[in-house]
Motif scaffolding. Structure first.
Motif, PDB file in Angstrom:
ATOM      1  N   GLN A  83     -85.434  37.063  -9.238  1.00 49.43           N
ATOM      2  CA  GLN A  83     -85.618  38.762  -9.183  1.00 49.43           C
ATOM      3  C   GLN A  83     -84.539  39.293  -9.890  1.00 49.43           C
ATOM      4  OE1 GLN A  83     -88.651  38.362  -8.156  1.00 49.43           O
ATOM      5  NE2 GLN A  83     -88.556  36.628  -6.580  1.00 49.43           N
ATOM      6  N   PRO A  84     -85.585  39.915 -10.529  1.00 47.53           N
ATOM      7  CA  PRO A  84     -84.732  41.044 -11.994  1.00 47.53           C
ATOM      8  C   PRO A  84     -83.299  41.349 -11.013  1.00 47.53           C
ATOM      9  CG  PRO A  84     -86.823  40.961 -12.041  1.00 47.53           C
ATOM     10  CD  PRO A  84     -86.113  40.364 -10.937  1.00 47.53           C
ATOM     11  N   GLY A  85     -81.876  41.377 -11.949  1.00 47.75           N
ATOM     12  CA  GLY A  85     -81.215  42.346 -11.175  1.00 47.75           C
ATOM     13  C   GLY A  85     -80.199  41.922  -9.929  1.00 47.75           C
ATOM     14  N   TYR A  86     -80.338  40.276 -10.145  1.00 52.60           N
ATOM     15  CA  TYR A  86     -80.062  39.956  -8.836  1.00 52.60           C
ATOM     16  C   TYR A  86     -78.166  39.555 -10.000  1.00 52.60           C
ATOM     17  CZ  TYR A  86     -77.751  35.567  -6.121  1.00 52.60           C
ATOM     18  OH  TYR A  86     -77.024  35.529  -5.237  1.00 52.60           O
ATOM     19  N   PHE A  87     -78.234  39.273 -10.657  1.00 56.79           N
ATOM     20  CA  PHE A  87     -76.864  38.285 -11.513  1.00 56.79           C
ATOM     21  C   PHE A  87     -76.549  40.051 -11.978  1.00 56.79           C
ATOM     22  CE2 PHE A  87     -79.406  34.731 -11.211  1.00 56.79           C
ATOM     23  CZ  PHE A  87     -77.833  33.624 -10.642  1.00 56.79           C
ATOM     24  N   ASP A  88     -76.767  40.659 -12.228  1.00 58.50           N
ATOM     25  CA  ASP A  88     -76.554  41.890 -12.526  1.00 58.50           C
ATOM     26  C   ASP A  88     -75.161  43.430 -11.229  1.00 58.50           C
ATOM     27  OD1 ASP A  88     -77.195  41.987 -14.821  1.00 58.50           O
ATOM     28  OD2 ASP A  88     -79.478  43.453 -14.455  1.00 58.50           O
ATOM     29  N   ARG A  89     -75.790  42.105 -10.066  1.00 51.83           N
ATOM     30  CA  ARG A  89     -74.825  43.136  -8.972  1.00 51.83           C
ATOM     31  C   ARG A  89     -73.745  42.988  -9.462  1.00 51.83           C
ATOM     32  NH1 ARG A  89     -77.041  41.481  -3.508  1.00 51.83           N
ATOM     33  NH2 ARG A  89     -76.115  43.533  -2.746  1.00 51.83           N
ATOM     34  N   LYS A  90     -72.464  43.668  -8.749  1.00 50.10           N
ATOM     35  CA  LYS A  90     -71.718  43.861  -9.212  1.00 50.10           C
ATOM     36  C   LYS A  90     -70.325  44.127  -7.844  1.00 50.10           C
ATOM     37  CE  LYS A  90     -70.410  44.420 -13.815  1.00 50.10           C
ATOM     38  NZ  LYS A  90     -69.619  44.125 -14.519  1.00 50.10           N
ATOM     39  N   TYR A  91     -69.223  43.338  -8.081  1.00 48.97           N
ATOM     40  CA  TYR A  91     -68.664  43.592  -6.520  1.00 48.97           C
ATOM     41  C   TYR A  91     -67.494  44.845  -7.121  1.00 48.97           C
ATOM     42  CZ  TYR A  91     -69.257  39.257  -4.362  1.00 48.97           C
ATOM     43  OH  TYR A  91     -69.879  38.146  -3.481  1.00 48.97           O
ATOM     44  N   THR A  92     -67.342  45.555  -5.900  1.00 47.25           N
ATOM     45  CA  THR A  92     -66.131  46.503  -5.630  1.00 47.25           C
ATOM     46  C   THR A  92     -65.091  46.239  -4.892  1.00 47.25           C
ATOM     47  OG1 THR A  92     -67.812  48.245  -6.661  1.00 47.25           O
ATOM     48  CG2 THR A  92     -65.903  49.021  -5.669  1.00 47.25           C
ATOM     49  N   GLY A  93     -64.079  46.272  -4.645  1.00 49.14           N
ATOM     50  CA  GLY A  93     -63.059  46.187  -3.923  1.00 49.14           C
ATOM     51  C   GLY A  93     -62.397  47.683  -3.720  1.00 49.14           C
ATOM     52  N   TYR A  94     -61.908  47.372  -2.260  1.00 55.79           N
ATOM     53  CA  TYR A  94     -60.943  48.906  -2.220  1.00 55.79           C
ATOM     54  C   TYR A  94     -59.540  48.503  -1.067  1.00 55.79           C
ATOM     55  CZ  TYR A  94     -66.082  50.591  -2.883  1.00 55.79           C
ATOM     56  OH  TYR A  94     -67.104  50.839  -3.171  1.00 55.79           O
ATOM     57  N   PRO A  95     -58.983  49.279  -1.120  1.00 52.06           N
ATOM     58  CA  PRO A  95     -58.173  49.353  -0.590  1.00 52.06           C
ATOM     59  C   PRO A  95     -58.125  48.801   1.308  1.00 52.06           C
ATOM     60  CG  PRO A  95     -57.565  51.596  -1.630  1.00 52.06           C
ATOM     61  CD  PRO A  95     -59.575  51.097  -1.905  1.00 52.06           C
ATOM     62  N   ASN A  96     -57.018  48.061   1.157  1.00 52.13           N
ATOM     63  CA  ASN A  96     -56.936  47.654   3.218  1.00 52.13           C
ATOM     64  C   ASN A  96     -57.812  46.409   2.844  1.00 52.13           C
ATOM     65  OD1 ASN A  96     -55.080  49.364   4.042  1.00 52.13           O
ATOM     66  ND2 ASN A  96     -56.731  51.231   4.566  1.00 52.13           N
ATOM     67  N   GLY A  97     -58.567  45.662   1.691  1.00 46.82           N
ATOM     68  CA  GLY A  97     -58.898  44.116   1.895  1.00 46.82           C
ATOM     69  C   GLY A  97     -61.160  44.487   2.235  1.00 46.82           C
ATOM     70  N   HIS A  98     -61.127  45.991   1.861  1.00 49.09           N
ATOM     71  CA  HIS A  98     -62.831  45.681   1.801  1.00 49.09           C
ATOM     72  C   HIS A  98     -63.011  45.612   0.383  1.00 49.09           C
ATOM     73  CE1 HIS A  98     -61.202  47.522   5.561  1.00 49.09           C
ATOM     74  NE2 HIS A  98     -60.993  48.580   4.744  1.00 49.09           N
ATOM     75  N   ALA A  99     -64.601  45.322   1.017  1.00 48.45           N
ATOM     76  CA  ALA A  99     -65.204  45.034  -0.618  1.00 48.45           C
ATOM     77  C   ALA A  99     -66.462  45.301  -0.458  1.00 48.45           C
ATOM     78  CB  ALA A  99     -65.089  43.750  -1.000  1.00 48.45           C
ATOM     79  N   SER A 100     -66.857  45.817  -1.123  1.00 51.07           N
ATOM     80  CA  SER A 100     -68.796  46.111  -2.015  1.00 51.07           C
ATOM     81  C   SER A 100     -69.466  45.388  -2.496  1.00 51.07           C
ATOM     82  CB  SER A 100     -69.365  47.870  -1.281  1.00 51.07           C
ATOM     83  OG  SER A 100     -68.948  48.043  -2.440  1.00 51.07           O
TER      84      SER A 100
END
Length: 401
Positions: free
Chosen positions: A223-240
């Motif tokens: 589906q469109p947009g799937y490969f555009d999703r970005k990881y974001t890392g945060y302090p203490n090891g969390h990520a979105s």
């Protein structure tokens, strides 16, 4: 071309951040170190507030750092957590996983406690202890407890820890607007898998493994947009991971979701990994929460919760349950495939006969199939452990000298 024994032991030709030594998944001494330095220092989800809605409701919780806990709602409706240990002779107080206990009485010598942790009775206390020891000296050991981020009950056995808000930081930002209403657990189950907790969290941290899921390949990857999703890392090891719209009606036998979620676009999907082993997974109409609780280096208990809105009508709740079970429930597809994957990893690593490596080397500009989320996790793991994930015993460092 196959590799001989010498080649098999050679480190991958990647930066040191892009692979890990498999012994971090299997060795008892590393696991004990994780309990002390990670699990006993981090905020961990014990349950959800909707699971203990009434005064004196409780749940027992096997904390991944080792101590058995009781999470209980007092008469004042405040949620507190205590060690599930009688201070007299160290006996377990509550054996049932859930219940209601206005009075908690130890079966060993009948010492009793209330829901605020106070000792309220010591059998033949005056006769045995005179004025040397009494109820005031025998309260239950309390554990730091906070409610937050969707009504979950978080605990931390480290009395000197930061607050929950400080620990999470900005990591939950993508879900903030979606967690403003009271939630309710409608589905709970658990799985015990012969694997390491980090392997499960790996599965929630990268989407290259979507090739394992037919459902995800059809409804997401093409589906469109799937490969555009970005990881974001945060302090203490969390990520979105960035949101996208899932096309559920692309899957035969499925249909577009009729029940949405406050503030979330139709078909929306947001995933946030909280270090060291919890994952918020909001998908269109259902919030799924995974909590990884290691029972040892090679055995893992995973708790799965499905949540809807507390205000749901019966019809809306039925729709959410249907949506949940199609993908994640006992008869869905994705969950079993994930469990099979990490079981296979755990089996192979326990049976290894010499050193080998797990590669986290994919680089795709921190988009969905980049393994940056896992590298971010292992950077935090290394920081807290005082060990390098790629060289946990300092052998490579010693050779380099």
């Amino acid at each position: 071309m196959s590799r001989n024994a010498v080649e098999w032991k050679q480190t991958p030709s990647f930066p040191e951040s892009h692979y890990v030594d498999t012994r971090i998944y299997t060795e008892e001494d590393i696991f004990l170190d994780e309990q002390r330095k990670i699990f006993n220092k981090c905020w961990i989800i014990a349950c959800h507030e909707s699971e203990i809605p009434n005064a004196y409701d409780y749940r027992t919780f096997s904390h991944p750092g080792g101590p058995p806990l009781i999470v209980i709602r007092g008469e004042d409706m405040q949620v507190r957590t205590f060690y599930n240990i009688c201070p007299h002779r160290g006996n377990t107080l509550l054996y049932e996983p859930v219940g209601n206990a206005k009075r908690i009485t130890c079966i060993f010598h009948a010492w009793s406690f209330n829901a605020t942790g106070d000792c309220i009775d010591i059998s033949r206390g005056k006769e045995g202890y005179q004025d040397r020891f009494g109820c005031k000296d025998a309260g239950l050991r309390e554990v730091k407890t906070e409610l937050g981020f969707g009504g979950f009950v978080w605990v931390n056995v480290d009395d000197d820890s930061c607050t929950l808000k400080e620990y999470i930081g900005e990591a939950m930002g993508m879900l903030d607007e979606h967690l403003n209403e009271p939630l309710e657990v409608f589905h709970y189950h658990k799985a015990i898998v012969n694997t390491n907790y980090k392997l499960w969290h790996d599965t929630n941290s990268e989407f290259y493994h979507d090739y394992m899921h037919y459902f995800n390949r059809i409804t997401g990857m093409i589906q469109p947009g799937y490969f555009d999703r970005k990881y974001t890392g945060y302090p203490n090891g969390h990520a979105s991971v960035g949101s996208m719209a899932i096309k559920y009606d692309a899957y035969e036998g499925s249909k577009a979701r009729g029940v949405g979620w406050p503030g979330l676009a139709p078909g929306g999907w947001v995933l946030i990994d909280i270090f060291p082993g919890m994952t918020y997974n909001l998908r269109t109409s259902v919030l799924r929460m995974d909590t990884a609780i290691p029972l040892g280096p090679n055995k893992l208990l995973i708790e799965f919760r499905g949540l809807g809105l507390k205000r749901d009508t019966p019809e809306e709740r039925a729709e959410r349950i249907r949506d949940h079970n199609m993908i994640w429930g006992p008869f869905g597809r994705n969950l079993h495939e994930d469990l099979l994957g990490v079981h296979g990893q755990g089996l192979a690593m326990r049976e290894r006969t010499d050193s080998k490596w797990v590669i986290h080397g994919r680089e795709e500009n921190m988009t969905i199939h980049d393994e940056g989320g896992m590298r971010h996790f292992y950077a935090e793991w290394s920081r807290r452990m005082g060990r390098k994930a790629y060289d946990p015993y300092g052998e490579q460092a010693a050779v380099a000298k």
